[in-house]
Each structure stands twice: as structure tokens, then as C-alpha cells.
Design a protein around this motif. Structure first.
Motif, PDB file in Angstrom:
ATOM      1  N   THR A  92       0.719  -1.247   0.064  1.00  0.00           N
ATOM      2  CA  THR A  92       0.072   0.008   0.012  1.00  0.00           C
ATOM      3  C   THR A  92       0.708   1.284  -0.263  1.00  0.00           C
ATOM      4  O   THR A  92       0.697   2.134  -0.721  1.00  0.00           O
ATOM      5  CB  THR A  92      -1.045  -0.105   1.197  1.00  0.00           C
ATOM      6  N   ALA A  93       1.912   1.280   0.789  1.00  0.00           N
ATOM      7  CA  ALA A  93       2.658   2.410   0.776  1.00  0.00           C
ATOM      8  C   ALA A  93       3.207   2.747  -0.530  1.00  0.00           C
ATOM      9  O   ALA A  93       3.332   3.832  -0.881  1.00  0.00           O
ATOM     10  CB  ALA A  93       3.797   2.277   1.743  1.00  0.00           C
ATOM     11  N   ARG A  94       3.888   1.834  -1.288  1.00  0.00           N
ATOM     12  CA  ARG A  94       4.213   1.964  -2.520  1.00  0.00           C
ATOM     13  C   ARG A  94       3.365   2.313  -3.545  1.00  0.00           C
ATOM     14  O   ARG A  94       3.574   3.191  -4.508  1.00  0.00           O
ATOM     15  CB  ARG A  94       4.744   0.612  -3.283  1.00  0.00           C
ATOM     16  N   ALA A  95       2.108   2.020  -3.515  1.00  0.00           N
ATOM     17  CA  ALA A  95       0.856   2.431  -4.261  1.00  0.00           C
ATOM     18  C   ALA A  95       0.697   3.859  -4.014  1.00  0.00           C
ATOM     19  O   ALA A  95       0.637   4.572  -4.882  1.00  0.00           O
ATOM     20  CB  ALA A  95      -0.480   1.708  -3.862  1.00  0.00           C
ATOM     21  N   LEU A  96       0.671   4.307  -2.751  1.00  0.00           N
ATOM     22  CA  LEU A  96       0.344   5.639  -2.268  1.00  0.00           C
ATOM     23  C   LEU A  96       1.452   6.566  -2.939  1.00  0.00           C
ATOM     24  O   LEU A  96       1.369   7.676  -3.363  1.00  0.00           O
ATOM     25  CB  LEU A  96       0.147   5.872  -0.735  1.00  0.00           C
ATOM     26  N   GLN A  97       2.874   6.163  -2.977  1.00  0.00           N
ATOM     27  CA  GLN A  97       3.856   6.723  -3.519  1.00  0.00           C
ATOM     28  C   GLN A  97       3.737   6.991  -4.919  1.00  0.00           C
ATOM     29  O   GLN A  97       4.179   7.977  -5.212  1.00  0.00           O
ATOM     30  CB  GLN A  97       5.388   5.932  -2.983  1.00  0.00           C
ATOM     31  N   SER A  98       3.204   5.936  -5.516  1.00  0.00           N
ATOM     32  CA  SER A  98       3.089   6.369  -7.068  1.00  0.00           C
ATOM     33  C   SER A  98       1.986   7.590  -7.275  1.00  0.00           C
ATOM     34  O   SER A  98       2.278   8.125  -8.125  1.00  0.00           O
ATOM     35  CB  SER A  98       2.698   4.937  -7.583  1.00  0.00           C
ATOM     36  N   ILE A  99       1.110   7.397  -6.461  1.00  0.00           N
ATOM     37  CA  ILE A  99       0.361   8.616  -6.688  1.00  0.00           C
ATOM     38  C   ILE A  99       1.070   9.862  -6.304  1.00  0.00           C
ATOM     39  O   ILE A  99       0.852  10.877  -7.136  1.00  0.00           O
ATOM     40  CB  ILE A  99      -1.116   8.656  -5.629  1.00  0.00           C
ATOM     41  N   ALA A 100       1.669  10.032  -5.119  1.00  0.00           N
ATOM     42  CA  ALA A 100       2.400  11.216  -4.797  1.00  0.00           C
ATOM     43  C   ALA A 100       3.273  11.614  -5.873  1.00  0.00           C
ATOM     44  O   ALA A 100       3.608  12.828  -5.994  1.00  0.00           O
ATOM     45  CB  ALA A 100       2.836  10.954  -3.372  1.00  0.00           C
ATOM     46  N   ASP A 101       3.775  10.698  -6.369  1.00  0.00           N
ATOM     47  CA  ASP A 101       4.927  10.929  -7.553  1.00  0.00           C
ATOM     48  C   ASP A 101       4.316  11.371  -8.771  1.00  0.00           C
ATOM     49  O   ASP A 101       5.065  11.428 -10.081  1.00  0.00           O
ATOM     50  CB  ASP A 101       5.918   9.646  -7.629  1.00  0.00           C
ATOM     51  N   ARG A 102       3.118  11.241  -8.868  1.00  0.00           N
ATOM     52  CA  ARG A 102       2.296  11.645 -10.062  1.00  0.00           C
ATOM     53  C   ARG A 102       2.612  10.601 -11.267  1.00  0.00           C
ATOM     54  O   ARG A 102       2.696  11.129 -12.355  1.00  0.00           O
ATOM     55  CB  ARG A 102       2.424  13.002 -10.488  1.00  0.00           C
ATOM     56  N   GLN A 103       2.979   9.374 -10.970  1.00  0.00           N
ATOM     57  CA  GLN A 103       3.286   8.341 -11.948  1.00  0.00           C
ATOM     58  C   GLN A 103       1.782   7.631 -12.374  1.00  0.00           C
ATOM     59  O   GLN A 103       1.874   6.923 -13.334  1.00  0.00           O
ATOM     60  CB  GLN A 103       4.106   7.199 -11.456  1.00  0.00           C
ATOM     61  N   ALA A 104       0.894   7.678 -11.542  1.00  0.00           N
ATOM     62  CA  ALA A 104      -0.286   6.901 -11.785  1.00  0.00           C
ATOM     63  C   ALA A 104      -1.342   7.766 -12.903  1.00  0.00           C
ATOM     64  O   ALA A 104      -1.294   8.971 -12.757  1.00  0.00           O
ATOM     65  CB  ALA A 104      -1.308   6.882 -10.459  1.00  0.00           C
ATOM     66  N   ILE A 105      -1.633   6.979 -13.886  1.00  0.00           N
ATOM     67  CA  ILE A 105      -2.712   7.353 -14.825  1.00  0.00           C
ATOM     68  C   ILE A 105      -3.896   6.584 -14.776  1.00  0.00           C
ATOM     69  O   ILE A 105      -4.033   5.406 -15.348  1.00  0.00           O
ATOM     70  CB  ILE A 105      -2.026   7.446 -16.235  1.00  0.00           C
ATOM     71  N   GLY A 106      -4.901   7.068 -14.150  1.00  0.00           N
ATOM     72  CA  GLY A 106      -6.018   6.253 -13.932  1.00  0.00           C
ATOM     73  C   GLY A 106      -6.056   5.777 -12.537  1.00  0.00           C
ATOM     74  O   GLY A 106      -5.547   6.350 -11.686  1.00  0.00           O
ATOM     75  N   LYS A 107      -6.763   4.742 -12.181  1.00  0.00           N
ATOM     76  CA  LYS A 107      -7.093   4.270 -10.727  1.00  0.00           C
ATOM     77  C   LYS A 107      -5.820   3.499 -10.289  1.00  0.00           C
ATOM     78  O   LYS A 107      -5.389   2.622 -11.113  1.00  0.00           O
ATOM     79  CB  LYS A 107      -8.127   3.386 -10.696  1.00  0.00           C
ATOM     80  N   VAL A 108      -5.475   3.401  -9.171  1.00  0.00           N
ATOM     81  CA  VAL A 108      -4.630   2.589  -8.453  1.00  0.00           C
ATOM     82  C   VAL A 108      -5.343   1.992  -7.590  1.00  0.00           C
ATOM     83  O   VAL A 108      -5.949   2.461  -6.586  1.00  0.00           O
ATOM     84  CB  VAL A 108      -3.316   3.532  -7.591  1.00  0.00           C
ATOM     85  N   LEU A 109      -5.200   0.356  -7.579  1.00  0.00           N
ATOM     86  CA  LEU A 109      -5.942  -0.352  -6.815  1.00  0.00           C
ATOM     87  C   LEU A 109      -5.086  -1.051  -5.640  1.00  0.00           C
ATOM     88  O   LEU A 109      -4.002  -1.312  -5.965  1.00  0.00           O
ATOM     89  CB  LEU A 109      -6.749  -1.282  -7.604  1.00  0.00           C
ATOM     90  N   ILE A 110      -5.860  -1.149  -4.685  1.00  0.00           N
ATOM     91  CA  ILE A 110      -5.189  -2.120  -3.512  1.00  0.00           C
ATOM     92  C   ILE A 110      -5.912  -3.427  -3.559  1.00  0.00           C
ATOM     93  O   ILE A 110      -7.113  -3.398  -3.309  1.00  0.00           O
ATOM     94  CB  ILE A 110      -5.256  -1.466  -2.363  1.00  0.00           C
ATOM     95  N   ASP A 111      -5.247  -4.543  -3.876  1.00  0.00           N
ATOM     96  CA  ASP A 111      -5.910  -5.912  -4.017  1.00  0.00           C
ATOM     97  C   ASP A 111      -5.841  -6.439  -2.284  1.00  0.00           C
ATOM     98  O   ASP A 111      -4.844  -6.802  -2.041  1.00  0.00           O
ATOM     99  CB  ASP A 111      -5.372  -6.868  -4.579  1.00  0.00           C
ATOM    100  N   VAL A 112      -6.785  -6.530  -1.685  1.00  0.00           N
ATOM    101  CA  VAL A 112      -6.805  -6.985  -0.281  1.00  0.00           C
ATOM    102  C   VAL A 112      -6.884  -8.311  -0.012  1.00  0.00           C
ATOM    103  O   VAL A 112      -6.829  -8.878   0.993  1.00  0.00           O
ATOM    104  CB  VAL A 112      -8.031  -6.231   0.549  1.00  0.00           C
ATOM    105  N   ARG A 113      -7.113  -8.813  -1.241  1.00  0.00           N
ATOM    106  CA  ARG A 113      -7.331 -10.433  -1.336  1.00  0.00           C
ATOM    107  C   ARG A 113      -6.046 -11.271  -1.158  1.00  0.00           C
ATOM    108  O   ARG A 113      -5.785 -12.487  -0.968  1.00  0.00           O
ATOM    109  CB  ARG A 113      -8.013 -11.050  -2.394  1.00  0.00           C
ATOM    110  N   ASN A 114      -4.872 -10.474  -1.419  1.00  0.00           N
ATOM    111  CA  ASN A 114      -3.374 -10.909  -1.315  1.00  0.00           C
ATOM    112  C   ASN A 114      -2.508 -10.501  -0.217  1.00  0.00           C
ATOM    113  O   ASN A 114      -2.562  -9.356   0.129  1.00  0.00           O
ATOM    114  CB  ASN A 114      -2.783 -10.810  -2.559  1.00  0.00           C
TER     115      ASN A 114
END
Length: 76
Positions: free
Chosen positions: A54-76
Motif C-alpha cells: 500500500t505504501a508503494r501504491a500511495l507513493q506512485s500517486i504522490a509521485d504523479r506516476q499514476a494515470i487512472g485508478k490505483v487499486l489495492i488488492d486486499v485478497r492477497n
């Protein structure tokens, strides 16, 4: 700074819209769900991260690398 640069901020508070236009909101939501279910709507997914990253996912948003949705898969 905003006044010095003549920047405009326009806001939208969704709860007020829903409260004032409940029937329209419910109709639009039903249409959107129908479009999703029938493949007429394709949300762009930038990345899917496992819960442990999750921290890496949030960092990708903060770094403006995400284009579209960033999803967290809680099943894994």
C-alpha cells in the motif's frame, strides 16, 4: 499566492448535489452500473498493488506516476 497569480479554484461538494437531486443521482448511478456491467464503460486502471504494498501504491500517486485508478488488492 492564488490572488497574486490570478488563479481560480472551483469546488464541488458531492453530498450537496445528491441531497438536492436524489432522483437524478439514483438514475445516473443505475445507468453507470449498467454501463459497467455491459462493458460500455472502461475505467482506466494504472496499477494494482497487493495490500502489503500500500505504501508503494500511495507513493506512485504522490509521485504523479499514476494515470487512472490505483487499486489495492486486499485478497492477497
Amino acid at each position: 499566492l492564488v490572488l497574486l497569480k490570478a488563479i481560480w479554484f472551483v469546488g464541488f461538494e458531492f453530498r450537496s448535489f445528491v441531497a438536492g437531486h436524489t432522483d437524478e443521482f439514483l438514475r445516473n448511478r443505475a445507468d453507470m452500473y449498467d454501463d459497467l456491467a455491459n462493458g460500455r464503460l472502461h475505467p482506466r486502471v494504472s496499477a494494482v498493488y497487493p495490500l502489503a504494498e500500500t505504501a508503494r501504491a500511495l507513493q506512485s500517486i504522490a509521485d504523479r506516476q499514476a494515470i487512472g485508478k490505483v487499486l489495492i488488492d486486499v485478497r492477497n
